[in-house]
Every structure is written in structure tokens, then in C-alpha cells.
Design an enzyme around this catalytic site. Structure first.
Site, PDB file in Angstrom:
ATOM      1  N   ASN A  13       0.869  -1.183   0.000  1.00 27.04           N
ATOM      2  CA  ASN A  13       0.000   0.000   0.000  1.00 27.04           C
ATOM      3  C   ASN A  13       0.900   1.227   0.000  1.00 27.04           C
ATOM      4  OD1 ASN A  13      -1.771   2.071   0.533  1.00 27.04           O
ATOM      5  ND2 ASN A  13      -2.275   1.397   2.620  1.00 27.04           N
ATOM      6  N   LYS A  15       0.077   4.290  -0.222  1.00 21.19           N
ATOM      7  CA  LYS A  15      -0.558   5.477   0.386  1.00 21.19           C
ATOM      8  C   LYS A  15      -0.349   6.705  -0.518  1.00 21.19           C
ATOM      9  CE  LYS A  15       0.166   3.345   4.821  1.00 21.19           C
ATOM     10  NZ  LYS A  15       0.107   3.478   6.255  1.00 21.19           N
ATOM     11  N   HIS A  98      -9.438   0.927   5.123  1.00 16.98           N
ATOM     12  CA  HIS A  98      -8.151   1.096   5.809  1.00 16.98           C
ATOM     13  C   HIS A  98      -8.352   2.004   7.027  1.00 16.98           C
ATOM     14  CE1 HIS A  98      -4.033   2.344   6.580  1.00 16.98           C
ATOM     15  NE2 HIS A  98      -3.648   1.270   5.914  1.00 16.98           N
ATOM     16  N   GLU A 100      -6.734   4.388   8.132  1.00 23.36           N
ATOM     17  CA  GLU A 100      -6.553   5.832   7.873  1.00 23.36           C
ATOM     18  C   GLU A 100      -7.819   6.428   7.259  1.00 23.36           C
ATOM     19  OE1 GLU A 100      -2.869   5.431   5.738  1.00 23.36           O
ATOM     20  OE2 GLU A 100      -1.910   4.803   7.598  1.00 23.36           O
ATOM     21  N   GLU A 170      -5.279  -5.387  10.563  1.00 27.60           N
ATOM     22  CA  GLU A 170      -4.294  -4.324  10.742  1.00 27.60           C
ATOM     23  C   GLU A 170      -4.529  -3.617  12.072  1.00 27.60           C
ATOM     24  OE1 GLU A 170      -2.417  -3.147   6.832  1.00 27.60           O
ATOM     25  OE2 GLU A 170      -4.080  -1.791   7.147  1.00 27.60           O
ATOM     26  N   GLY A 176       2.512   1.941  10.750  1.00 35.23           N
ATOM     27  CA  GLY A 176       3.439   3.066  10.596  1.00 35.23           C
ATOM     28  C   GLY A 176       4.137   3.452  11.893  1.00 35.23           C
ATOM     29  N   SER A 216       3.546  -2.526  10.239  1.00 33.88           N
ATOM     30  CA  SER A 216       5.013  -2.533  10.360  1.00 33.88           C
ATOM     31  C   SER A 216       5.642  -3.871   9.975  1.00 33.88           C
ATOM     32  CB  SER A 216       5.428  -2.104  11.776  1.00 33.88           C
ATOM     33  OG  SER A 216       4.954  -0.786  12.036  1.00 33.88           O
ATOM     34  N   GLY A 238       4.948   1.212   4.699  1.00 28.02           N
ATOM     35  CA  GLY A 238       6.268   1.821   4.551  1.00 28.02           C
ATOM     36  C   GLY A 238       7.289   0.964   3.810  1.00 28.02           C
TER      37      GLY A 238
HETATM   38  C1  PEP Z   1      -0.696  -0.064   6.108  1.00 29.06           C
HETATM   39  O1  PEP Z   1      -0.781   1.133   5.896  1.00 29.06           O
HETATM   40  O2  PEP Z   1      -1.581  -0.830   5.689  1.00 29.06           O
HETATM   41  C2  PEP Z   1       0.457  -0.537   6.857  1.00 29.06           C
HETATM   42  C3  PEP Z   1       0.428  -1.744   7.332  1.00 29.06           C
HETATM   43  O3  PEP Z   1       1.509   0.342   7.013  1.00 29.06           O
HETATM   44  P1  PEP Z   1       2.955  -0.001   7.661  1.00 29.06           P
HETATM   45  O4  PEP Z   1       3.435  -1.282   7.031  1.00 29.06           O
HETATM   46  O5  PEP Z   1       3.799   1.175   7.286  1.00 29.06           O
HETATM   47  O6  PEP Z   1       2.745  -0.148   9.116  1.00 29.06           O
END
Ligand code: PEP
Length: 258
Positions: A13, A15, A98, A100, A170, A176, A216, A238
């Protein structure tokens, strides 16, 4: 490790990152470093880069996804993008709900359900994200939150309608932040999700649905996470922006059991 009927899916992803040049460079680098087979790979760039990335991915095993869609097919919905438009741009999947979107853009379980329906209607694989906040985990509400998000986001669907569904667990506190759920926390949540789906949609459905872990995921923790029996892949933020890191994540290896 995931069951044989659940092919591991590693999804990136992106973003709101990368311009067109950076997007093309990233997928070109990934394509040079793909493992042979046995796993599915997907990238979800921002809307602006979908078409150019689709062009590079044509005829390759990497699939294209989007990060959201609107539930209407067309009309006066300024700033929105429909499932049909995503298909037209070359997408085969779309991330829905998601955290966010839930946190910053008012996404609710009811709007999630509408988007899931729209995705299926357009022939897109819905990747439904669910997960608890730190406060919810610390106040022992994790299971209730996951159950509510599954029931609300999938309300009114039958198992055959959801045949392509992918769920992404998640935990919001791990996105993040550099804090990953432990293997045990991830496995417990994935098993809970599978059992909840079994109650909602039947044992057969639950046994076949892929549940990704997101939060992460990095080259140094993917092998452990993927060795858990109910973890069928990863949704990566990320680390999916660095070709070498995402390539290593795609090439996860299950440590041999002693
Ligand atoms: C995400 O945004 O779905 C995500 C898991 O981000 P990160 O891997 O950066 O934690």
C-alpha cells in the site's frame, strides 16, 4: 504457514507517496527481483499513478490494486473514483476500510459494506481492512471490535458473493509505528477472524479466505509472521516503498520446524 488452498498474498500500500517517475522506478526494480512463483504480489499506488504502473505491469505477475473506491458507478461525486474506472485503469483489487480512511475520512462499517458491494460488482477483489486501536486492545475490546467490523462491513452478503474476499487484520497501533504485533498476537487475531467468518458465512468459506497481517511488516519480521498457520500474507505500507525491502518480504521464508 498458510494452507495450500490459500496462496500467500503480499500487497504493498503506497498510500500518498511517489510521483509518476518514482512509481515506475519502484515497480521496474521489483520486477527484476521477483521470486519464481507460489505467491501473489500486488501493489496499490495512488490513483494518479495507476495507469502508468499498469502499463509497466502488463504481462507480468504483479497485480495492480487501488487504495479506495466510491460505491456509486458514476455521477456527480467530485473527487471520487468508481470501481469501473479502477478496472479500466488496470486494477484487479481494491483496499477498503483502511484505518486511515476510518480515522481521517469518516469511513464507517456501513460505507465499507457499500464499497465492498461496489468492488464485487466491478469485478475487483475487495481487501477489507479491520483492526483495533491501542485503547481498544488495552481495554480488552479487540474481539468485539473485530467482530463488529466484520459483521458491519460484510452485512447482507452471502458466501458465494464473497468468494474473492481478502481480509487484512491491521491493528491500528502497529501501522506506521514500527511496533509489530507479535507472532502470537497476529495468530490469535487471525484465528478469531477466521472463526467469526465461519459463524457468519460457514466453515468452508472461512477455511478458504485469505487473511493478511498489516502493521510494520519488515524484512526482519515477515518470516516469523508468515510461519503462523492463519497468516496468509501481508499488507505492507512503509516497507513496500523500498524495492529491496518489499522484494525480501515477498521472498519470505518459513523457518523449519524442529
Ligand atoms: C498499512 O498502511 O496498511 C500498513 C500496514 O503500514 P505499515 O506497514 O507502514 O505499518
Amino acid at each position: 504457514m498458510t494452507q495450500p488452498n490459500r496462496k500467500p498474498l503480499l500487497a504493498g500500500n503506497w498510500k500518498m507517496h511517489l510521483d509518476l517517475k518514482g512509481s515506475v522506478e519502484l515497480v521496474r526494480a521489483l520486477l527484476k527481483d521477483l521470486p519464481a512463483d507460489g505467491r501473489e504480489v500486488l501493489v496499490a499506488p495512488p490513483f494518479t499513478a495507476l495507469s502508468v504502473v499498469a502499463e509497466v505491469l502488463k504481462g507480468t505477475p504483479i497485480r495492480l490494486g487501488a487504495q479506495n473506491l466510491h460505491w456509486e458507478e458514476k455521477g456527480a461525486f467530485t473527487g471520487e473514483v468508481s470501481g469501473g474506472q479502477l478496472k479500466d485503469a488496470g486494477c484487479s483489487a481494491v483496499i477498503i476500510g483502511h484505518s486511515e480512511r476510518r480515522q481521517f475520512f469518516g469511513e464507517t462499517d456501513a460505507t465499507v459494506a457499500k464499497r465492498v458491494r461496489a468492488a464485487l460488482k466491478a469485478g475487483l477483489v475487495p481487501i477489507l481492512c479491520i483492526g483495533e486501536t491501542l485503547d481498544e486492545r488495552e481495554s480488552q475490546r479487540t474481539w468485539r471490535v473485530l467482530e463488529t467490523q466484520l459483521q458491519g462491513g460484510l452485512e447482507g452478503f452471502t458466501a458465494p458473493e464473497l468468494a474473492t474476499l481478502v481480509v487484512a487484520y491491521e491493528p491500528v497501533w502497529a501501522i506506521g509505528t514500527g511496533k509489530t504485533a507479535t507472532q502470537g498476537q497476529a495468530q490469535d487475531a487471525h484465528l478469531f477472524i477466521r472463526k467469526t467468518l465461519a459463524k457468519m458465512l460457514g466453515e468452508g468459506f472461512a477455511a478458504g479466505v485469505r487473511i493478511l497481517y498489516g502493521g510494520s511488516v519488515k524484512p526482519d519480521n515477515v518470516d516469523g509472521l508468515m510461519s503462523e498457520p492463519d497468516v496468509d500474507g501481508a499488507l505492507v505500507g512503509g516497507a513496500s516503498l523500498k524495492a529491496a525491502d518489499f522484494a525480501r518480504i515477498i521472498k519470505f521464508q518459513i523457518p523449519a520446524r524442529r
